[in-house]
Design an enzyme around this catalytic site. Structure first.
Site, mmCIF file in Angstrom:
data_model
loop_
_atom_site.group_PDB
_atom_site.id
_atom_site.type_symbol
_atom_site.label_atom_id
_atom_site.label_comp_id
_atom_site.label_asym_id
_atom_site.label_seq_id
_atom_site.Cartn_x
_atom_site.Cartn_y
_atom_site.Cartn_z
ATOM 1 N N LYS A 67 70.963 -41.631 43.429
ATOM 2 C CA LYS A 67 72.046 -42.249 42.659
ATOM 3 C C LYS A 67 73.322 -42.283 43.499
ATOM 4 O O LYS A 67 73.629 -41.319 44.211
ATOM 5 C CB LYS A 67 72.241 -41.449 41.363
ATOM 6 N N SER A 142 73.351 -43.884 32.489
ATOM 7 C CA SER A 142 73.971 -44.475 33.645
ATOM 8 C C SER A 142 73.075 -44.526 34.890
ATOM 9 O O SER A 142 73.368 -45.293 35.813
ATOM 10 C CB SER A 142 75.257 -43.719 33.989
ATOM 11 N N SER A 166 71.963 -39.666 30.543
ATOM 12 C CA SER A 166 71.879 -40.691 31.587
ATOM 13 C C SER A 166 70.621 -40.746 32.425
ATOM 14 O O SER A 166 70.411 -41.699 33.160
ATOM 15 C CB SER A 166 73.064 -40.554 32.531
HETATM 16 N N1 GLN Z 1 75.776 -42.562 27.764
HETATM 17 C C1 GLN Z 1 76.603 -41.406 27.845
HETATM 18 C C2 GLN Z 1 78.030 -41.827 28.109
HETATM 19 O O1 GLN Z 1 78.335 -42.908 27.789
HETATM 20 C C3 GLN Z 1 76.067 -40.457 28.866
HETATM 21 C C4 GLN Z 1 76.440 -40.746 30.279
HETATM 22 C C5 GLN Z 1 75.808 -39.754 31.227
HETATM 23 O O2 GLN Z 1 74.935 -38.971 30.859
HETATM 24 N N2 GLN Z 1 76.290 -39.752 32.467
HETATM 25 O O3 GLN Z 1 78.852 -41.115 28.585
#
Ligand code: GLN
Length: 489
Positions: A67, A142, A166
């Protein structure tokens, strides 16, 4: 030629069929380029084969994606944000260093939702990531590029990060396995911090075995991250086949009782819940004991606001270093305030700015007690409740999501019952630092759906062991989307 192979199969090619890691890399690199325009998994594709050949491990010669919020010296690391679009780090994250030392071969840095905030895979500065199973749908985020690179069969594994869901949400939407071990099991040194008390590094793979194999290599105490745990000195692969008979799991009534959604005409959600309960019956037949428990609904409805309060507050503070002065493109201005103002205005997208405003508000002295500290207290109540249940149960099992991957034009129904709880319960894993894994369990409308298993802190081996059994029952190991097959190399 090597598309869709898992770690064991690639190992076999290298060890027994005399195929060189370089040959596999060349073919993987070609495939990554071919699928890039359509799916946009990568910010950077590495074109030069590089492999450390000292001590041989299970991952020697195996290609992977990382990532793009994980630091790689001399390789562009953007966190998918304009504010870091030309940033080349001078140091390696521990996870990258460990993979390098294990002989794994980096194929590319994967796209994320900007700065790892958000869950759609649509906010990266280099464009949206598409779902391999249906190009008109999101892969989720993400860790969008990591999930899509694995779901496309380009690489057998990719590293992601998970602050709320994410890794585990895109795993569900992409039909792959997403595993976030216990908080502190994997060093976060070199991971760009989003919300430090919730951030985890983890894996995206096509089966549970491969998740265990990768975590076996990247876990461990790290003097550069004071939150890392003492080594458990366990080999997770070797405990995958332990007997699970009599292991006790619970699911939460307030999240997956179909009666709660009686008036809903959300066919997909109802189907997911049906399939979920059928799966529980199959698992019971295999020796799991699975029971329903009830948790105060108010507490569950507090999951999302609590997550937003804590994560936005931490994110605002953590990202205060992104001024454009030390990193990233710098704009003109007559004072440093003016430069910073321009850099941050131009460097961040809407969503990020919204969250920083929220975070700043929550952290303001007069709001801290009421907003930030109260959110921390609610987090504690939730974690205490789950830990109390973990005295009796070995794990919690739930559908990872109440939906299949959304279409790009789907309007979200943010205030519905489903949105509040069914779509947001994965944050429990981050609140408590619990090991948590999502694996595909059914297909609905030709799209994969994941089931999530969360266990006691430090029992990563047991979670993987139980997930390995669940995978046998689902029969959905090693699936990947063959779209783009015409481009097969
Ligand atoms: N979807 C969640 C957010 O909007 C989680 C993001 C993540 O785990 N980095 O923050």
């Amino acid at each position: 030629m090597y598309r869709g192979l898992n770690i064991t199969q690639l190992r076999d090619k290298i060890d027994n069929e005399g195929i060189s890691p370089e040959e596999i890399f060349e073919s993987t690199n070609k495939l990554a380029h071919q699928l890039q325009d359509e799916y946009n998994s990568f910010v950077t594709i590495i074109d030069k084969f590089k492999m450390k050949t000292t001590n041989k491990t299970l991952l020697s010669g195996i290609c992977y994606g990382l990532k793009d919020n994980i630091s790689t010296s001399n390789i562009l690391t953007t966190s998918s944000s304009n504010i870091l679009k030309d940033y080349i780090p001078v140091y390696d994250a521990t996870v990258y260093k460990k993979l390098k030392n294990a002989g794994a071969v980096l194929v590319g840095k994967t796209v994320l939702d900007e700065l790892a905030m958000g869950g759609t895979g649509t906010t990266a500065h280099t464009g949206i990531v598409r779902n391999p199973w249906d190009k008109n749908r999101m892969i989720g985020g993400s860790s969008a590029g990591s999930a899509s690179a694995v779901a496309l069969g380009i690489v057998p594994f990719a590293i992601g990060s998970d602050t709320g869901d994410s890794i585990r949400k895109p795993a569900s939407f992409g039909g792959v396995v997403g595993f976030k071990p216990t908080y502190g099991r994997i060093s976060r040194y070199g991971l760009f911090a989003f919300a430090s008390s919730l951030d985890h590094i983890g894996t995206l793979t096509r089966n549970v075995h491969d998740a265990a194999a990768v975590v076996d290599i990247i876990k461990g105490l790290d003097p550069n991250d004071m939150t890392t745990l003492k080594d458990d000195n366990k080999n997770y692969v070797s405990s995958l086949e332990n007997d699970i008979k009599g292991k006790k799991l619970f699911y939460i009534k307030e999240i997956c009782d179909k009666k709660l959604y009686q008036d809903s005409n959300d066919e997909v959600m109802l189907k997911i819940l049906d399939e979920f309960h059928k799966m529980l019956d199959k698992l019971r037949n295999q020796g799991f004991i699975i029971e329903e428990v009830s948790i105060d609904k108010q507490l569950l409805e507090a999951l999302y606001p609590t997550y937003m309060s804590i994560s936005c507050a931490e994110a605002t503070s953590n990202n205060a270093n992104l001024t454009g002065i030390q990193f990233g493109p710098r704009n003109d201005g007559s004072s440093y305030q003016e430069i910073m103002m321009k850099d941050r205005t131009l460097g961040f997208s809407e969503l990020i700015k919204r969250r920083f405003i929220l975070g700043s508000f929550i952290l303001q002295k007069e709001n801290q007690e009421k907003l930030f500290l109260n959110a921390c207290r609610i987090r504690r109540l939730i974690v205490d409740k789950i830990n109390e249940l973990f005295k009796d149960y070995d794990g919690m099992i739930l559908p990872a999501s109440g939906s299949i991957a959304p279409k790009f034009d789907d309007s979200s129904e943010k205030l519905s019952e489903k949105y509040l709880i069914l779509e947001n319960h994965l944050v429990i894993g981050n609140f408590g630092g619990f090991p948590s894994i999502t694996l595909p369990f059914t297909m609905i409308e030709n799209m994969p759906v994941g089931i999530n298993l969360t266990g006691r802190v430090k029992e990563d081996d047991l979670v993987l062991n139980m997930a390995n059994y669940i995978e046998k029952v689902t029969g959905l190991s090693d699936i990947y989307s063959k779209v783009g097959d015409s481009n097969e190399v």
